[in-house]
Design a protein around this motif. Structure first.
Motif, PDB file in Angstrom:
ATOM      1  N   MET A 177      -5.265   1.892  -0.482  1.00 40.36           N
ATOM      2  CA  MET A 177      -5.439   0.551  -1.008  1.00 40.36           C
ATOM      3  C   MET A 177      -4.960   0.492  -2.449  1.00 40.36           C
ATOM      4  SD  MET A 177      -9.182  -0.844  -0.067  1.00 40.36           S
ATOM      5  CE  MET A 177      -9.609  -1.383   1.550  1.00 40.36           C
ATOM      6  N   SER A 178      -4.375  -0.641  -2.792  1.00 40.60           N
ATOM      7  CA  SER A 178      -4.068  -0.875  -4.192  1.00 40.60           C
ATOM      8  C   SER A 178      -5.389  -1.129  -4.909  1.00 40.60           C
ATOM      9  CB  SER A 178      -3.143  -2.082  -4.346  1.00 40.60           C
ATOM     10  OG  SER A 178      -3.851  -3.276  -4.027  1.00 40.60           O
ATOM     11  N   GLN A 221      -8.813 -14.398  -4.480  1.00 39.31           N
ATOM     12  CA  GLN A 221      -7.700 -13.954  -5.318  1.00 39.31           C
ATOM     13  C   GLN A 221      -8.263 -13.320  -6.584  1.00 39.31           C
ATOM     14  OE1 GLN A 221      -4.196 -14.162  -4.800  1.00 39.31           O
ATOM     15  NE2 GLN A 221      -4.281 -12.780  -6.555  1.00 39.31           N
ATOM     16  N   GLU A 231      -6.181  -3.713  -6.642  1.00 41.45           N
ATOM     17  CA  GLU A 231      -6.570  -5.099  -6.359  1.00 41.45           C
ATOM     18  C   GLU A 231      -7.238  -5.210  -4.995  1.00 41.45           C
ATOM     19  OE1 GLU A 231      -4.527  -9.467  -5.668  1.00 41.45           O
ATOM     20  OE2 GLU A 231      -3.578  -8.076  -7.072  1.00 41.45           O
ATOM     21  N   ASP A 232      -6.656  -4.568  -3.986  1.00 40.10           N
ATOM     22  CA  ASP A 232      -7.248  -4.603  -2.648  1.00 40.10           C
ATOM     23  C   ASP A 232      -8.631  -3.963  -2.637  1.00 40.10           C
ATOM     24  OD1 ASP A 232      -5.048  -5.901  -1.579  1.00 40.10           O
ATOM     25  OD2 ASP A 232      -4.095  -4.046  -0.890  1.00 40.10           O
ATOM     26  N   ALA A 233      -8.794  -2.881  -3.380  1.00 48.77           N
ATOM     27  CA  ALA A 233     -10.084  -2.195  -3.435  1.00 48.77           C
ATOM     28  C   ALA A 233     -11.146  -3.067  -4.103  1.00 48.77           C
ATOM     29  CB  ALA A 233      -9.947  -0.867  -4.179  1.00 48.77           C
ATOM     30  N   ARG A 237     -15.812  -8.647  -1.489  1.00 50.21           N
ATOM     31  CA  ARG A 237     -15.881  -9.496  -0.282  1.00 50.21           C
ATOM     32  C   ARG A 237     -17.249  -9.402   0.391  1.00 50.21           C
ATOM     33  NH1 ARG A 237     -12.179 -12.078   2.376  1.00 50.21           N
ATOM     34  NH2 ARG A 237     -10.469 -10.910   1.473  1.00 50.21           N
ATOM     35  N   LEU A 279     -11.149  -6.387  -4.288  1.00 56.21           N
ATOM     36  CA  LEU A 279     -11.444  -7.498  -3.376  1.00 56.21           C
ATOM     37  C   LEU A 279     -12.292  -7.043  -2.193  1.00 56.21           C
ATOM     38  CD1 LEU A 279      -8.053  -9.438  -3.375  1.00 56.21           C
ATOM     39  CD2 LEU A 279     -10.230 -10.187  -4.354  1.00 56.21           C
ATOM     40  N   ALA A 280     -11.996  -5.888  -1.647  1.00 55.34           N
ATOM     41  CA  ALA A 280     -12.771  -5.378  -0.520  1.00 55.34           C
ATOM     42  C   ALA A 280     -14.219  -5.136  -0.936  1.00 55.34           C
ATOM     43  CB  ALA A 280     -12.153  -4.093   0.024  1.00 55.34           C
ATOM     44  N   MET A 287       0.834  -1.176   0.000  1.00 55.53           N
ATOM     45  CA  MET A 287       0.000   0.000   0.000  1.00 55.53           C
ATOM     46  C   MET A 287       0.876   1.236   0.000  1.00 55.53           C
ATOM     47  SD  MET A 287      -3.102  -0.662   2.578  1.00 55.53           S
ATOM     48  CE  MET A 287      -3.958  -2.193   2.613  1.00 55.53           C
TER      49      MET A 287
END
Length: 142
Positions: free
Chosen positions: A10-11, A92, A13-15, A21, A17-18, A1
């Motif tokens: 957030m990257s 993933q 990808e993280d955004a 989720r 996935l979040a 990050m």
């Protein structure tokens, strides 16, 4: 990050996935509620029209309608879900898809009133629709 002004960001990808989720956890929890209620339609709403489902016995079902029919037939035979959970063990992002893997622990009541427990693992592939919803395109029950 990365951090610009002392705050972690957030990257991408993280955004993604979040954001997904919440939907994935909600769909998994709602599947249990729908199956306990005997509502095959509700239990299969997260599947894409062209989804493929591979059942524990190796049967391959194609399309949301066939997947819903499979669930409805199980219920019609008198098998009902008493309790259980679908828990993801990981997510993933791969391109435009999210791969979810996890495990299940389910308690069923058969037509003759006997309780039966099942457990296992699953792999689910999710894709985002043009209106930003996530849907299941592949589900493999192990």
């Amino acid at each position: 990050m990365a951090s610009i002004d002392g705050h972690a960001q957030m990257s991408n990808e993280d955004a993604v996935l979040a954001g997904a989720r919440h939907t994935i956890l909600s769909v998994n929890a709602d599947w249990v509620v729908a199956m306990r209620a005997g509502d095959a339609h509700r239990a299969t709403m997260a599947y894409a029209r062209d989804a493929i489902f591979v059942a524990r016995d190796g049967r391959v079902l194609t399309g949301r309608e066939e997947i819903e029919k499979f669930a409805a037939e199980k219920m019609a035979r008198g098998t009902t879900l008493v309790d259980g959970s679908l828990d993801d063990d990981g997510l993933q992002l791969a391109g435009a898809l999210i791969y979810e893997w996890g495990h299940s622990a389910l308690k069923w009541k058969t037509a003759d009133g006997k309780l039966q427990s099942t457990s296992g693992h699953f792999l689910t592939v999710w894709r985002q629709t043009s209106d930003a919803h996530w849907e299941i395109i592949r589900n493999l029950t192990l």
